[in-house]
Enzyme design. Structure first.
Site, PDB file in Angstrom:
ATOM      1  N   SER A  63       0.782  -1.237   0.000  1.00 32.38           N
ATOM      2  CA  SER A  63       0.000   0.000   0.000  1.00 32.38           C
ATOM      3  C   SER A  63       0.814   1.288   0.000  1.00 32.38           C
ATOM      4  O   SER A  63       0.231   2.381  -0.032  1.00 32.38           O
ATOM      5  CB  SER A  63      -0.956   0.013   1.204  1.00 32.38           C
ATOM      6  N   LYS A  66      -0.237   3.681  -2.624  1.00 28.44           N
ATOM      7  CA  LYS A  66      -1.292   4.690  -2.524  1.00 28.44           C
ATOM      8  C   LYS A  66      -0.757   6.122  -2.516  1.00 28.44           C
ATOM      9  O   LYS A  66      -1.510   7.056  -2.781  1.00 28.44           O
ATOM     10  CB  LYS A  66      -2.147   4.425  -1.291  1.00 28.44           C
ATOM     11  N   SER A 120      -5.633   3.236   4.665  1.00 29.18           N
ATOM     12  CA  SER A 120      -5.307   2.279   3.610  1.00 29.18           C
ATOM     13  C   SER A 120      -6.535   1.524   3.093  1.00 29.18           C
ATOM     14  O   SER A 120      -6.470   0.322   2.837  1.00 29.18           O
ATOM     15  CB  SER A 120      -4.239   1.290   4.087  1.00 29.18           C
ATOM     16  N   LYS A 227       2.959   6.552   5.249  1.00 33.22           N
ATOM     17  CA  LYS A 227       2.165   5.491   4.632  1.00 33.22           C
ATOM     18  C   LYS A 227       2.716   4.144   5.031  1.00 33.22           C
ATOM     19  O   LYS A 227       3.936   3.925   5.010  1.00 33.22           O
ATOM     20  CB  LYS A 227       2.169   5.602   3.104  1.00 33.22           C
TER      21      LYS A 227
END
Length: 300
Positions: A63, A66, A120, A227
């Site tokens: 992720s 993203k 997420s 993140k």
């Protein structure tokens, strides 16, 4: 686990005030011990690389993807107030991965982007891509074009959420992506959101979300961009832009054993920058690291 958390949070609370600027020349990389398969640490203020470990090893990034997704959404200049729908197509694009969001629910583009970044939410990341002019495939193409423009030469995207294991990059390239994401006020805002309630329409319901990054949740670090990423093949990953000694520092930490291990690595990196000593990761995390390095052919 409780003792580990206490150690992490006690290290997180180390004061920044005692450090004027990072003196890279005094740092001995032999004193830094982390459990990640690969990592890259750079002082963005001075441009100096502080540490790298297998930084050009191409691996799945889960992720962390993203962050690139968010940049493409924001580059598109579409209204963040415009409603988007979580379509059946978006559900299929994320391999029917579980989500609490119901198919055909509607929410604003900005709200979808917030929950995709801070918590997420994979369905949100795919819905945003499907709502892009030209559709999902054009969106992913834009992600790859942006990566090339930024100089992320060892990065390839096949999906917008990170669930596709073909989404690969390196710690070096992820650091570039983090530095680029820092320039987007909305990415900074959304990745710093600790908790948030999203209100969906058609039908009307609400869902609560929590930031996946434990460092952000503690409020002990000045985090500008954050993140996390988790996938079986990618392990546990973390990317942050923080401040140490008055300098902005980017950390890309890829493929760790457990959920808290990347946080532990980030703490050790911070401690090393401040004191030239890091401490040691858990033995089980080091064993995982060595196993993965053997699987990847880095060591025998």
């Amino acid at each position: 686990m409780f003792r580990t958390l206490l150690l992490i949070f006690s290290l997180l609370s180390v004061s920044f005030s005692a450090f004027a600027h990072i003196n890279a020349q005094k740092l001995n990389t032999a004193n830094l011990h982390i459990a990640a398969v690969s990592a890259y640490v750079k002082d963005l203020t001075t441009g100096k690389v502080l540490y790298k470990q297998n930084a050009n090893l191409q691996v799945p990034i889960a992720s962390l993807t993203k962050l690139m997704m968010a940049m493409i959404v924001l580059d598109g200049k579409q209204s963040l107030n415009q409603p988007i729908t979580f379509t059946p197509e978006a559900r299929k694009r994320m391999f029917d991965y579980y989500s609490n969001v119901r198919v055909n629910s509607t929410i604003s583009r900005g709200e979808a982007l917030r929950i995709a970044l801070m918590s997420s939410e994979n369905f949100a990341a795919t819905a945003l891509a499907c709502a892009y002019p030209g559709g999902y495939n054009v969106f992913v193409q834009k992600m790859n074009e942006k990566a090339q423009q930024l100089g992320m030469t060892d990065t390839h995207f096949y999906g917008s959420s990170g669930l596709n294991p073909k989404n690969t990059s390196t710690a070096h390239d992820v650091a570039i992506m983090l530095a680029a994401a820092l320039k987007y006020p909305k990415i900074r805002e959304y990745t710093q959101t600790i908790v948030h309630t999203a209100y969906f329409l058609h039908p009307n319901y609400k869902l609560g979300y929590t930031n996946t990054d434990a460092i952000v949740r503690t409020k002990e670090w000045p985090i500008f961009v954050s993140k996390t990423g988790t996938l079986d093949i990618a392990g546990h990953c973390l990317g942050i832009v923080t401040e140490i000694g008055g300098d902005k520092v980017v950390m890309a930490i890829l493929d760790n054993q457990g959920k808290m291990t990347p946080v532990g690595d980030a703490v050790r990196i911070k401690r090393w920058i401040q004191t030239n000593e890091s401490g040691y990761p858990p033995a089980s995390a080091v064993r995982y690291q060595q196993m993965k390095l053997k699987e990847l052919g880095v060591i025998k």
